[in-house]
Design a protein around this motif. Structure first.
Motif, PDB file in Angstrom:
ATOM      1  N   GLU A  44      46.760  32.775  59.542  1.00  0.00           N
ATOM      2  CA  GLU A  44      47.422  31.800  60.411  1.00  0.00           C
ATOM      3  C   GLU A  44      48.801  31.414  59.871  1.00  0.00           C
ATOM      4  OE1 GLU A  44      44.805  28.578  61.445  1.00  0.00           O
ATOM      5  OE2 GLU A  44      43.265  29.952  62.155  1.00  0.00           O
ATOM      6  N   ASP A  45      49.601  32.410  59.561  1.00  0.00           N
ATOM      7  CA  ASP A  45      50.976  32.251  59.080  1.00  0.00           C
ATOM      8  C   ASP A  45      51.096  31.504  57.748  1.00  0.00           C
ATOM      9  OD1 ASP A  45      52.065  33.653  61.263  1.00  0.00           O
ATOM     10  OD2 ASP A  45      52.008  31.837  62.503  1.00  0.00           O
ATOM     11  N   LYS A  46      50.011  31.457  56.982  1.00  0.00           N
ATOM     12  CA  LYS A  46      50.058  30.842  55.657  1.00  0.00           C
ATOM     13  C   LYS A  46      49.800  31.927  54.623  1.00  0.00           C
ATOM     14  CE  LYS A  46      48.261  26.424  57.277  1.00  0.00           C
ATOM     15  NZ  LYS A  46      47.130  25.497  57.207  1.00  0.00           N
ATOM     16  N   THR A  47      50.551  31.903  53.534  1.00  0.00           N
ATOM     17  CA  THR A  47      50.376  32.874  52.460  1.00  0.00           C
ATOM     18  C   THR A  47      49.217  32.421  51.576  1.00  0.00           C
ATOM     19  OG1 THR A  47      52.717  33.416  52.510  1.00  0.00           O
ATOM     20  CG2 THR A  47      51.501  34.042  50.527  1.00  0.00           C
ATOM     21  N   VAL A  48      48.160  33.246  51.551  1.00  0.00           N
ATOM     22  CA  VAL A  48      46.938  32.927  50.826  1.00  0.00           C
ATOM     23  C   VAL A  48      47.004  33.551  49.431  1.00  0.00           C
ATOM     24  CG1 VAL A  48      44.424  33.232  50.826  1.00  0.00           C
ATOM     25  CG2 VAL A  48      45.633  32.848  52.988  1.00  0.00           C
ATOM     26  N   THR A  49      46.607  32.772  48.415  1.00  0.00           N
ATOM     27  CA  THR A  49      46.573  33.284  47.043  1.00  0.00           C
ATOM     28  C   THR A  49      45.145  33.482  46.537  1.00  0.00           C
ATOM     29  OG1 THR A  49      46.687  31.035  46.144  1.00  0.00           O
ATOM     30  CG2 THR A  49      48.782  32.209  46.460  1.00  0.00           C
ATOM     31  N   LYS A 130      37.362  27.718  51.159  1.00  0.00           N
ATOM     32  CA  LYS A 130      38.549  26.891  50.971  1.00  0.00           C
ATOM     33  C   LYS A 130      39.685  27.826  50.596  1.00  0.00           C
ATOM     34  CE  LYS A 130      40.163  22.885  48.387  1.00  0.00           C
ATOM     35  NZ  LYS A 130      39.793  21.908  47.338  1.00  0.00           N
ATOM     36  N   GLU A 131      40.655  27.939  51.483  1.00  0.00           N
ATOM     37  CA  GLU A 131      41.796  28.810  51.201  1.00  0.00           C
ATOM     38  C   GLU A 131      42.802  28.083  50.320  1.00  0.00           C
ATOM     39  OE1 GLU A 131      42.137  31.930  54.866  1.00  0.00           O
ATOM     40  OE2 GLU A 131      43.373  30.129  54.986  1.00  0.00           O
ATOM     41  N   HIS A 132      43.358  28.827  49.381  1.00  0.00           N
ATOM     42  CA  HIS A 132      44.412  28.325  48.501  1.00  0.00           C
ATOM     43  C   HIS A 132      45.702  29.034  48.905  1.00  0.00           C
ATOM     44  CE1 HIS A 132      41.337  26.479  45.956  1.00  0.00           C
ATOM     45  NE2 HIS A 132      40.639  27.591  46.184  1.00  0.00           N
ATOM     46  N   TYR A 133      46.775  28.247  49.003  1.00  0.00           N
ATOM     47  CA  TYR A 133      48.027  28.779  49.530  1.00  0.00           C
ATOM     48  C   TYR A 133      49.124  28.817  48.478  1.00  0.00           C
ATOM     49  CZ  TYR A 133      45.447  27.715  53.766  1.00  0.00           C
ATOM     50  OH  TYR A 133      44.470  27.650  54.737  1.00  0.00           O
ATOM     51  N   GLU A 134      50.150  29.581  48.807  1.00  0.00           N
ATOM     52  CA  GLU A 134      51.299  29.808  47.929  1.00  0.00           C
ATOM     53  C   GLU A 134      51.931  28.504  47.439  1.00  0.00           C
ATOM     54  OE1 GLU A 134      54.594  33.129  48.383  1.00  0.00           O
ATOM     55  OE2 GLU A 134      54.767  31.586  49.915  1.00  0.00           O
ATOM     56  N   ASP A 137      48.884  24.143  48.134  1.00  0.00           N
ATOM     57  CA  ASP A 137      47.986  23.423  49.023  1.00  0.00           C
ATOM     58  C   ASP A 137      46.697  24.220  49.150  1.00  0.00           C
ATOM     59  OD1 ASP A 137      49.776  21.390  49.564  1.00  0.00           O
ATOM     60  OD2 ASP A 137      50.479  22.257  51.453  1.00  0.00           O
ATOM     61  N   SER A 138      45.686  23.562  49.666  1.00  0.00           N
ATOM     62  CA  SER A 138      44.435  24.252  49.966  1.00  0.00           C
ATOM     63  C   SER A 138      43.783  23.567  51.151  1.00  0.00           C
ATOM     64  CB  SER A 138      43.503  24.281  48.756  1.00  0.00           C
ATOM     65  OG  SER A 138      43.176  22.965  48.372  1.00  0.00           O
ATOM     66  N   GLU A 139      42.867  24.283  51.797  1.00  0.00           N
ATOM     67  CA  GLU A 139      42.245  23.757  53.005  1.00  0.00           C
ATOM     68  C   GLU A 139      40.875  24.400  53.213  1.00  0.00           C
ATOM     69  OE1 GLU A 139      43.515  23.644  57.702  1.00  0.00           O
ATOM     70  OE2 GLU A 139      44.449  25.131  56.422  1.00  0.00           O
ATOM     71  N   TRP A 140      39.863  23.534  53.474  1.00  0.00           N
ATOM     72  CA  TRP A 140      38.553  24.039  53.852  1.00  0.00           C
ATOM     73  C   TRP A 140      38.618  24.495  55.299  1.00  0.00           C
ATOM     74  CZ3 TRP A 140      34.739  25.233  50.692  1.00  0.00           C
ATOM     75  CH2 TRP A 140      34.695  24.626  49.431  1.00  0.00           C
ATOM     76  N   LEU A 141      38.136  25.694  55.570  1.00  0.00           N
ATOM     77  CA  LEU A 141      38.139  26.226  56.921  1.00  0.00           C
ATOM     78  C   LEU A 141      36.830  25.879  57.620  1.00  0.00           C
ATOM     79  CD1 LEU A 141      39.680  29.735  56.217  1.00  0.00           C
ATOM     80  CD2 LEU A 141      40.855  27.592  56.759  1.00  0.00           C
TER      81      LEU A 141
END
Length: 148
Positions: A44-49, A130-134, A137-141
């Motif tokens: 969703e246009d977010k860079t996932v690490t 939970k995605e971790h981003y560049e 930030d992080s977010e539970w899906l």
């Protein structure tokens, strides 16, 4: 024939395709397929690490067993071998989060069975991520709720 396991990344355990191969080689079937899910770099246009997976382990294993049994009935594939492992904990970019190995008498059965299993796991198994981003930030899906 079924193998299921939750792999604990916090204990440095990893999914190993060789374990699936060893298990499925015990079967007498000629069609073998592996599905391996890895952490992708964009969602969703977010860079996932990386992704942290959490799971209610006993319920996840139960869901895997139910999916295996249902597949035999719904798809009319009685003779099969299935290997499923999913990670719990942090998984980095390009690392394996799930493996599904299936062995059947015929390739068409193996393709259908593999697809059925992954789709049902995504819909029904209580595994959350939970995605971790560049930008740190992080977010539970959105995930599967626990139904008692």
């Amino acid at each position: 024939m079924l193998h299921t396991k939750i792999i604990d990344a916090s204990k440095n355990e990893k999914i190993e395709i060789s374990k699936a191969e060893n298990f499925l080689n015990q079967s007498k079937f000629g069609a073998v397929i592996y599905f391996v899910g890895t952490v992708r770099d964009l969602n969703e246009d977010k860079t996932v690490t990386g992704i942290t997976y959490d799971a209610k382990e006993s319920m996840v294993i139960k869901s895997f067993e139910e999916i295996y049994e249902e597949a035999g009935n719904k798809l009319n594939i009685k003779e099969k071998a299935v290997f499923i492992e999913h990670v719990k904990g942090y998984v980095g970019l390009k690392e394996k989060s799930i493996i599904i190995g299936v062995a059947c008498k015929h390739r068409d059965q193996a393709f259908v069975l593999s697809r059925y299993i992954i789709e049902e796991i995504k819909k029904r198994s209580p595994i959350w991520k939970k995605e971790h981003y560049e930008n740190e930030d992080s977010e539970w899906l959105k995930g599967v709720s626990i139904n008692n």
